[in-house]
Design an enzyme around this catalytic site. Structure first.
Site, short mmCIF file in Angstrom:
data_model
loop_
_atom_site.label_atom_id
_atom_site.label_comp_id
_atom_site.label_asym_id
_atom_site.label_seq_id
_atom_site.Cartn_x
_atom_site.Cartn_y
_atom_site.Cartn_z
N SER A 94 2.34 4.74 -11.03
CA SER A 94 2.28 5.41 -12.32
C SER A 94 2.90 6.80 -12.24
O SER A 94 3.15 7.42 -13.27
CB SER A 94 0.82 5.57 -12.74
N GLU A 153 7.08 -0.54 -18.55
CA GLU A 153 8.05 0.56 -18.47
C GLU A 153 8.99 0.28 -17.30
O GLU A 153 8.52 -0.05 -16.20
CB GLU A 153 7.35 1.89 -18.25
P1 NAI Z 1 -6.78 -0.92 -7.18
O1 NAI Z 1 -7.52 0.11 -6.44
O2 NAI Z 1 -7.49 -1.82 -8.12
O3 NAI Z 1 -5.97 -1.88 -6.16
C1 NAI Z 1 -5.18 -1.40 -5.11
C2 NAI Z 1 -5.13 -2.52 -4.07
O4 NAI Z 1 -4.15 -2.19 -3.09
C3 NAI Z 1 -6.47 -2.71 -3.32
O5 NAI Z 1 -6.90 -4.05 -3.50
C4 NAI Z 1 -6.11 -2.40 -1.87
O6 NAI Z 1 -6.79 -3.21 -0.94
C5 NAI Z 1 -4.62 -2.68 -1.85
N1 NAI Z 1 -3.90 -1.99 -0.77
C6 NAI Z 1 -4.03 -0.70 -0.37
N2 NAI Z 1 -3.19 -0.46 0.66
C7 NAI Z 1 -2.52 -1.63 0.91
C8 NAI Z 1 -1.56 -2.02 1.87
N3 NAI Z 1 -1.08 -1.17 2.77
N4 NAI Z 1 -1.11 -3.30 1.83
C9 NAI Z 1 -1.57 -4.20 0.93
N5 NAI Z 1 -2.51 -3.87 0.00
C10 NAI Z 1 -2.97 -2.60 -0.01
O7 NAI Z 1 -5.60 -0.14 -7.94
P2 NAI Z 1 -4.76 -0.59 -9.24
O8 NAI Z 1 -5.42 -0.05 -10.44
O9 NAI Z 1 -4.44 -2.03 -9.13
O10 NAI Z 1 -3.43 0.27 -9.03
C11 NAI Z 1 -2.37 -0.18 -8.22
C12 NAI Z 1 -1.10 0.54 -8.64
O11 NAI Z 1 -0.85 0.26 -10.02
C13 NAI Z 1 -1.18 2.06 -8.51
O12 NAI Z 1 0.10 2.52 -8.11
C14 NAI Z 1 -1.51 2.51 -9.93
O13 NAI Z 1 -1.05 3.81 -10.22
C15 NAI Z 1 -0.72 1.49 -10.74
N6 NAI Z 1 -1.20 1.26 -12.10
C16 NAI Z 1 -2.56 1.23 -12.38
C17 NAI Z 1 -2.99 0.98 -13.69
C18 NAI Z 1 -4.45 0.91 -14.03
O14 NAI Z 1 -4.77 0.86 -15.23
N7 NAI Z 1 -5.35 0.87 -13.07
C19 NAI Z 1 -2.01 0.77 -14.78
C20 NAI Z 1 -0.63 0.76 -14.35
C21 NAI Z 1 -0.26 1.03 -13.06
#
Ligand code: NAI
Length: 286
Positions: free
Chosen positions: A121, A154
């Site tokens: 993001s 986006e």
């Molecule tokens: P989340 O905390 O739900 O999930 C992140 C996942 O990444 C976790 O399951 C974790 O185990 C995994 N992870 C961490 N390090 C890793 C690695 N080295 N290899 C493989 N897996 C790994 O976070 P979320 O919300 O899914 O966010 C993920 C990305 O999406 C971030 O960059 C965030 O900014 C972006 N994003 C989030 C939104 C939201 O509403 N939460 C909306 C749009 C984008």
């Protein structure tokens, strides 16, 4: 320009699991890589739960649920991404984590024209491209939560993204996934979060200062402005750790005080109150 025929997803949390579901529902085989076998199992349950909810609402047939699940393989081995046409990194919003992943995945991709994208993001796409060894084929693809429901994506080409990569990704998002794309420049927050995050952080500051209860702040925006959800409930849905990380990156880039995470947000994240995903944020969840 060939269509994307295999997708890799790194990180199967809120967003990665949603992007995997959307891609598989479009008929594309998906490899989802998590940090451990246990986290991969959790990602699988998350996707299954989402598909079962869609089935209950009549949005998808039971037989299709099985097909969608069968098209996704779950693993903790990054090397399984080697043959993908497109990898979308959706790991936690942490610059070091993402730089490390791009450094490792870039040289692993065996197809010359394979694309490596991030769902970040706020972390500069150009930096991720620079460490990947394939800067021309790196770009931001920013989905919205929940990815299976939200129409918008986006697209963020960086200074070094090639025009071919940009148009192949646009075709993938619009024609293969059926989403609607807008293009943004590579600045922290892109279009939507540049407007949304200061609003969410202002709602947290308002609550922190004791202006009103969480419920009344949220009712104010739902009933007074017609928003589908109030700002504090939306913070819980997005994840407070993710909002803090996005605000901090935006503040780092622009030094705009409205982007700076307020102390209450820091404290809540430090206490593990991350919103819906931890069952407690501004509100409790089952
Ligand atoms: P989340 O905390 O739900 O999930 C992140 C996942 O990444 C976790 O399951 C974790 O185990 C995994 N992870 C961490 N390090 C890793 C690695 N080295 N290899 C493989 N897996 C790994 O976070 P979320 O919300 O899914 O966010 C993920 C990305 O999406 C971030 O960059 C965030 O900014 C972006 N994003 C989030 C939104 C939201 O509403 N939460 C909306 C749009 C984008």
């Amino acid at each position: 320009m060939s269509p994307i025929e295999s997708v890799g997803i790194v990180g199967g949390g809120l967003m990665g699991s949603g992007i995997a579901e959307v891609s598989s529902r479009a008929g594309i085989p998906v490899t989802l890589v998590e940090i451990s076998a246990e986290a991969a199992d959790q990602a699988q349950s998350r996707i299954e739960g989402s598909l079962r909810r869609a089935e209950k609402r009549g949005k998808i047939e039971a037989a299709e649920v099985e097909d969608v699940l069968a098209r996704i393989s779950f693993t903790d081995a990054l090397e399984q991404l080697a043959q993908c046409d497109l990898v979308v990194e959706a790991a936690s919003e942490n610059e070091q984590v993402k730089l490390d992943l791009f450094r490792r995945i870039g040289p692993m991709l065996e197809k010359e024209d394979a694309i490596l994208a991030s769902n970040t993001s706020s972390i500069p796409i150009v930096k991720l491209g620079a460490v990947s060894g394939r800067a021309g084929r790196v770009m931001g693809i920013h989905f919205f939560n929940p990815a299976p429901v939200m129409k918008l994506v986006e697209l963020i080409p960086s200074l070094t993204t090639s025009p071919e990569t940009k148009s192949r990704v646009a075709t993938f998002v619009e024609d293969q996934l059926g989403k609607q794309a807008i293009e943004a420049t590579d600045r922290a927050g892109f279009v939507v979060n540049s407007l949304l995050v200061p609003y969410l952080l202002s709602a947290i500051r308002m609550y922190e200062a004791g202006y009103a209860s969480a419920e009344d702040i949220d009712h104010g925006m739902v009933l007074g402005c017609g928003h589908p959800m109030g700002p504090l409930a939306l913070c819980d849905l997005i994840g407070l750790d993710t909002i803090r990380a996005i605000g901090a990156s935006m503040y780092d880039e622009f030094k705009e005080p409205l982007y700076s995470p307020p102390p209450l947000l820091d404290r809540m994240v430090e206490a593990g109150l991350l919103g819906k995903k931890s069952a407690q944020g501004f509100y409790p969840y089952k």
